[in-house]
Design a protein around this motif. Structure first.
Motif, mmCIF file in Angstrom:
data_model
loop_
_atom_site.group_PDB
_atom_site.id
_atom_site.type_symbol
_atom_site.label_atom_id
_atom_site.label_comp_id
_atom_site.label_asym_id
_atom_site.label_seq_id
_atom_site.Cartn_x
_atom_site.Cartn_y
_atom_site.Cartn_z
ATOM 1 N N LYS A 90 0.901 -1.061 -0.104
ATOM 2 C CA LYS A 90 0.120 0.126 -0.082
ATOM 3 C C LYS A 90 0.864 1.236 0.111
ATOM 4 O O LYS A 90 1.909 1.341 0.834
ATOM 5 C CB LYS A 90 -0.830 -0.059 1.162
ATOM 6 C CG LYS A 90 -1.710 -0.946 1.064
ATOM 7 C CD LYS A 90 -2.988 -1.095 2.212
ATOM 8 C CE LYS A 90 -3.977 -2.176 2.124
ATOM 9 N NZ LYS A 90 -4.840 -2.091 3.278
ATOM 10 N N GLY A 91 0.518 2.090 -0.816
ATOM 11 C CA GLY A 91 1.194 3.267 -0.749
ATOM 12 C C GLY A 91 0.814 4.427 0.278
ATOM 13 O O GLY A 91 0.008 4.174 0.924
ATOM 14 N N GLU A 92 1.603 5.317 0.342
ATOM 15 C CA GLU A 92 1.288 6.214 1.364
ATOM 16 C C GLU A 92 -0.136 7.121 1.234
ATOM 17 O O GLU A 92 -0.643 7.476 2.104
ATOM 18 C CB GLU A 92 2.398 7.445 1.534
ATOM 19 C CG GLU A 92 3.816 6.791 1.983
ATOM 20 C CD GLU A 92 4.944 7.868 1.936
ATOM 21 O OE1 GLU A 92 4.748 9.122 1.743
ATOM 22 O OE2 GLU A 92 6.023 7.336 2.183
ATOM 23 N N SER A 93 -0.516 7.390 0.000
ATOM 24 C CA SER A 93 -1.963 8.227 -0.397
ATOM 25 C C SER A 93 -2.621 7.055 -1.038
ATOM 26 O O SER A 93 -2.266 6.150 -1.746
ATOM 27 C CB SER A 93 -1.363 9.464 -1.033
ATOM 28 O OG SER A 93 -0.350 9.311 -2.002
ATOM 29 N N PRO A 94 -3.900 7.170 -1.101
ATOM 30 C CA PRO A 94 -4.924 6.267 -1.752
ATOM 31 C C PRO A 94 -4.718 6.556 -3.164
ATOM 32 O O PRO A 94 -4.468 7.618 -3.682
ATOM 33 C CB PRO A 94 -6.273 6.980 -1.119
ATOM 34 C CG PRO A 94 -5.889 8.253 -0.504
ATOM 35 C CD PRO A 94 -4.577 8.333 -0.255
ATOM 36 N N GLY A 95 -5.336 5.443 -3.975
ATOM 37 C CA GLY A 95 -5.197 5.508 -5.347
ATOM 38 C C GLY A 95 -5.798 4.289 -5.803
ATOM 39 O O GLY A 95 -6.502 3.440 -4.936
ATOM 40 N N GLY A 96 -5.504 4.006 -7.140
ATOM 41 C CA GLY A 96 -5.857 2.723 -7.698
ATOM 42 C C GLY A 96 -5.221 1.476 -7.168
ATOM 43 O O GLY A 96 -4.399 1.503 -6.451
ATOM 44 N N ALA A 97 -5.808 0.259 -7.654
ATOM 45 C CA ALA A 97 -5.134 -0.795 -7.275
ATOM 46 C C ALA A 97 -4.750 -1.621 -8.625
ATOM 47 O O ALA A 97 -5.576 -1.521 -9.503
ATOM 48 C CB ALA A 97 -6.323 -1.702 -6.423
ATOM 49 N N THR A 98 -3.667 -2.369 -8.438
ATOM 50 C CA THR A 98 -3.004 -3.076 -9.554
ATOM 51 C C THR A 98 -2.842 -4.494 -9.121
ATOM 52 O O THR A 98 -2.125 -4.527 -7.922
ATOM 53 C CB THR A 98 -1.943 -2.477 -10.154
ATOM 54 O OG1 THR A 98 -2.154 -1.051 -10.527
ATOM 55 C CG2 THR A 98 -1.176 -3.083 -11.297
ATOM 56 N N GLY A 101 -1.753 4.286 -3.972
ATOM 57 C CA GLY A 101 -2.515 3.074 -4.438
ATOM 58 C C GLY A 101 -2.136 1.924 -3.974
ATOM 59 O O GLY A 101 -1.262 1.940 -2.846
ATOM 60 N N THR A 102 -2.569 0.777 -4.234
ATOM 61 C CA THR A 102 -2.210 -0.388 -3.715
ATOM 62 C C THR A 102 -1.785 -1.467 -4.835
ATOM 63 O O THR A 102 -2.339 -1.572 -5.870
ATOM 64 C CB THR A 102 -3.356 -1.254 -2.870
ATOM 65 O OG1 THR A 102 -4.057 -0.267 -2.140
ATOM 66 C CG2 THR A 102 -3.026 -2.591 -2.459
ATOM 67 N N LEU A 103 -0.754 -2.395 -4.851
ATOM 68 C CA LEU A 103 -0.049 -3.093 -5.498
ATOM 69 C C LEU A 103 -0.260 -4.668 -4.732
ATOM 70 O O LEU A 103 0.143 -4.686 -3.727
ATOM 71 C CB LEU A 103 1.423 -2.859 -5.975
ATOM 72 C CG LEU A 103 2.091 -3.937 -6.558
ATOM 73 C CD1 LEU A 103 1.351 -4.071 -8.129
ATOM 74 C CD2 LEU A 103 3.541 -3.572 -6.835
ATOM 75 N N ILE A 104 -0.911 -5.589 -5.663
ATOM 76 C CA ILE A 104 -1.266 -6.647 -5.177
ATOM 77 C C ILE A 104 -0.323 -7.620 -5.892
ATOM 78 O O ILE A 104 -0.754 -7.711 -7.215
ATOM 79 C CB ILE A 104 -2.650 -7.299 -5.096
ATOM 80 C CG1 ILE A 104 -3.320 -6.044 -4.149
ATOM 81 C CG2 ILE A 104 -2.961 -8.677 -4.596
ATOM 82 C CD1 ILE A 104 -5.023 -6.163 -4.635
ATOM 83 N N VAL A 105 0.414 -8.515 -5.535
ATOM 84 C CA VAL A 105 1.439 -9.368 -6.325
ATOM 85 C C VAL A 105 1.172 -11.002 -5.615
ATOM 86 O O VAL A 105 1.305 -10.983 -4.653
ATOM 87 C CB VAL A 105 2.736 -8.973 -6.365
ATOM 88 C CG1 VAL A 105 3.655 -10.017 -7.053
ATOM 89 C CG2 VAL A 105 3.277 -7.358 -6.646
#
Length: 120
Positions: free
Chosen positions: A72-80, A109-113
């Protein structure tokens, strides 16, 4: 005596069969080694590690259950979502997923791997 005569007469096919069995054993051993899971080091960007069975309980305690790395990034955003290892004979997606897990630092945003999408 008849058995010894038969063995002498068919020693080449029996030898080839025996050699084939030995080669098949060593080939099976090398394929078994490929099933060992490579360790993945948790990078500084990983905020959470879950299991795929947390989202689908039917996978719990099966070979299909695999780790899901969430960053999860520091600020909100999209997800990948990045899926690696969907085709086990194509290592590029798996290597890319592992590199993201070990080095990526998302800002927003959020990066899901999922590095081993086809773990079974």
């Amino acid at each position: 005596m008849k058995i010894l005569k038969r063995i002498k007469r068919h020693w080449l096919p029996i030898g080839i069969l025996f050699l084939s069995i030995i080669l098949a054993f060593f080939a099976a051993m090398s394929f078994e080694i490929m099933r060992e899971v490579d360790p993945i080091r948790r990078g500084p960007g990983v905020t959470e590690i879950r299991k795929l069975s947390d989202y689908f309980s039917g996978l719990r305690n099966t070979n299909g259950d695999t780790p899901v790395y969430i960053m999860k990034g520091e600020s909100p955003g999209g997800a990948t979502l990045v899926l690696g290892g969907t085709h086990p004979n194509e290592p590029a997606s798996y290597i890319t997923a592992v590199c993201l897990i070990e080095h990526c630092l998302p800002r927003t945003g959020t990066l899901i791997v999922i590095p081993r999408a086809k773990n079974s």
